[in-house]
Design an enzyme around this catalytic site. Sequence first.
Site, PDB file in Angstrom:
ATOM      1  N   THR A 171      99.600 -54.990  89.839  1.00 47.12           N
ATOM      2  CA  THR A 171      98.641 -55.797  89.065  1.00 47.12           C
ATOM      3  C   THR A 171      99.006 -55.832  87.581  1.00 47.12           C
ATOM      4  O   THR A 171      98.713 -56.799  86.888  1.00 47.12           O
ATOM      5  CB  THR A 171      97.197 -55.282  89.232  1.00 47.12           C
ATOM      6  OG1 THR A 171      97.053 -53.989  88.608  1.00 47.12           O
ATOM      7  CG2 THR A 171      96.793 -55.197  90.689  1.00 47.12           C
ATOM      8  N   LEU A 214      95.428 -58.893  85.925  1.00 46.16           N
ATOM      9  CA  LEU A 214      94.401 -59.522  86.763  1.00 46.16           C
ATOM     10  C   LEU A 214      94.435 -58.849  88.141  1.00 46.16           C
ATOM     11  O   LEU A 214      95.114 -59.285  89.062  1.00 46.16           O
ATOM     12  CB  LEU A 214      94.669 -61.029  86.867  1.00 46.16           C
ATOM     13  CG  LEU A 214      93.516 -61.889  87.392  1.00 46.16           C
ATOM     14  CD1 LEU A 214      92.209 -61.616  86.674  1.00 46.16           C
ATOM     15  CD2 LEU A 214      93.877 -63.367  87.298  1.00 46.16           C
ATOM     16  N   HIS A 215      93.702 -57.746  88.242  1.00 46.87           N
ATOM     17  CA  HIS A 215      93.811 -56.848  89.389  1.00 46.87           C
ATOM     18  C   HIS A 215      93.330 -57.450  90.721  1.00 46.87           C
ATOM     19  O   HIS A 215      94.124 -57.691  91.614  1.00 46.87           O
ATOM     20  CB  HIS A 215      92.988 -55.576  89.140  1.00 46.87           C
ATOM     21  CG  HIS A 215      93.289 -54.857  87.866  1.00 46.87           C
ATOM     22  ND1 HIS A 215      94.461 -54.171  87.626  1.00 46.87           N
ATOM     23  CD2 HIS A 215      92.531 -54.714  86.739  1.00 46.87           C
ATOM     24  CE1 HIS A 215      94.417 -53.627  86.419  1.00 46.87           C
ATOM     25  NE2 HIS A 215      93.270 -53.938  85.861  1.00 46.87           N
ATOM     26  N   ASP A 216      92.045 -57.662  90.864  1.00 46.65           N
ATOM     27  CA  ASP A 216      91.447 -57.930  92.177  1.00 46.65           C
ATOM     28  C   ASP A 216      91.906 -59.230  92.840  1.00 46.65           C
ATOM     29  O   ASP A 216      92.061 -59.273  94.071  1.00 46.65           O
ATOM     30  CB  ASP A 216      89.916 -57.907  92.073  1.00 46.65           C
ATOM     31  CG  ASP A 216      89.393 -56.511  91.763  1.00 46.65           C
ATOM     32  OD1 ASP A 216      88.259 -56.400  91.267  1.00 46.65           O
ATOM     33  OD2 ASP A 216      90.121 -55.537  92.007  1.00 46.65           O
TER      34      ASP A 216
END
Length: 313
Positions: A196, A242-244
């Site tokens: 990420t 922008l992880h999720d």
Amino acid sequence: MVDQRKIIIDTDPGHDDAVAIFTALGSRELRTLGITAVAGNVPLELTARNSMALCECAGRADIPVFAGCDRPLKRALVTAEEVHGRTGLDGVSFPMPQMQLQPQHAIDFLIDTLRNEPEGTVTLCPLGPLTNVATAMLRAPDIVDRIEQIVLMGGAYFEVGNVTPTAEFNIYVDPEAAKIVFGSGVQLTVLPLDVTHKALTTPKRLDAFRDLGTKQGQVVADLLATYNRHDTAKYGSEGGPLHDPCVIAYLLNPELFSGRLVNVEIETESELTMGMTVVDWWKVTNRSENAMFISEVDADGFFELITEKLACL
Ligand code: RIB
Ligand code: CA
């Protein structure tokens, strides 16, 4: 109609959770059976409210939202208002949702859905601490073999931790829950900080969201402009990770990603390294390979995909 993949999003919105939810709801390839809220970035009351506000903002008040666990299995809840703000979605003022929370508890929804849907047809997408998923597994062990796979955002190895020197937030908040999920035997794909942190919301990518000219594009741009401030200051990067949304993008186009099938264990004893995902990357033990640990992403392709799906809302 494309053959839709059935998913349940387990989430703690959370700015990046918001973009993941929008991406899923904009994807005709996915059928979101429900959204289960968990305590994480902010307390449960807010993650549940935020989940409904996001569904309404996406024009999808038809998506059932369930409240789950309000604290980790064993440890005290740790939240992240310093990152996401007091509301959990600072930067945008969402109206109080008109839709109602489902009366059923999220754990019961997870169990009933997995028991009632054909075996191996529902993918779980945890975007926060794993408390809900682990609690469902503990209460109904029979559901473990019925899960198609779990694709989660969490953990870190070469990228090290973001909440302690060794732990990523989702795992750190509930390491006992993570130990249960990683030890369950369910097919597991992990999107950790290692990948990420290669998906950075640069100004150009942020502009692409805003240039969609839609309400949701504007909301995402405003959310991420706020969310970016913390991480660009912390990491000195040109954008925040922008992880999720990496979880949803992986479902939509796994070719954008690469990783390695490895053993991942969770530290639950040492206070120094609590919540660390201990990855046997070089296979120096004979521990079972329980997770596909993703380490690389085509970042341009990723942001193009997210932008494309946001445009479909
Ligand atoms: O460490 C990043 C993760 O923690 C993301 O899921 C973010 O939303 C927070 O929950
Ligand atoms: Ca999250």
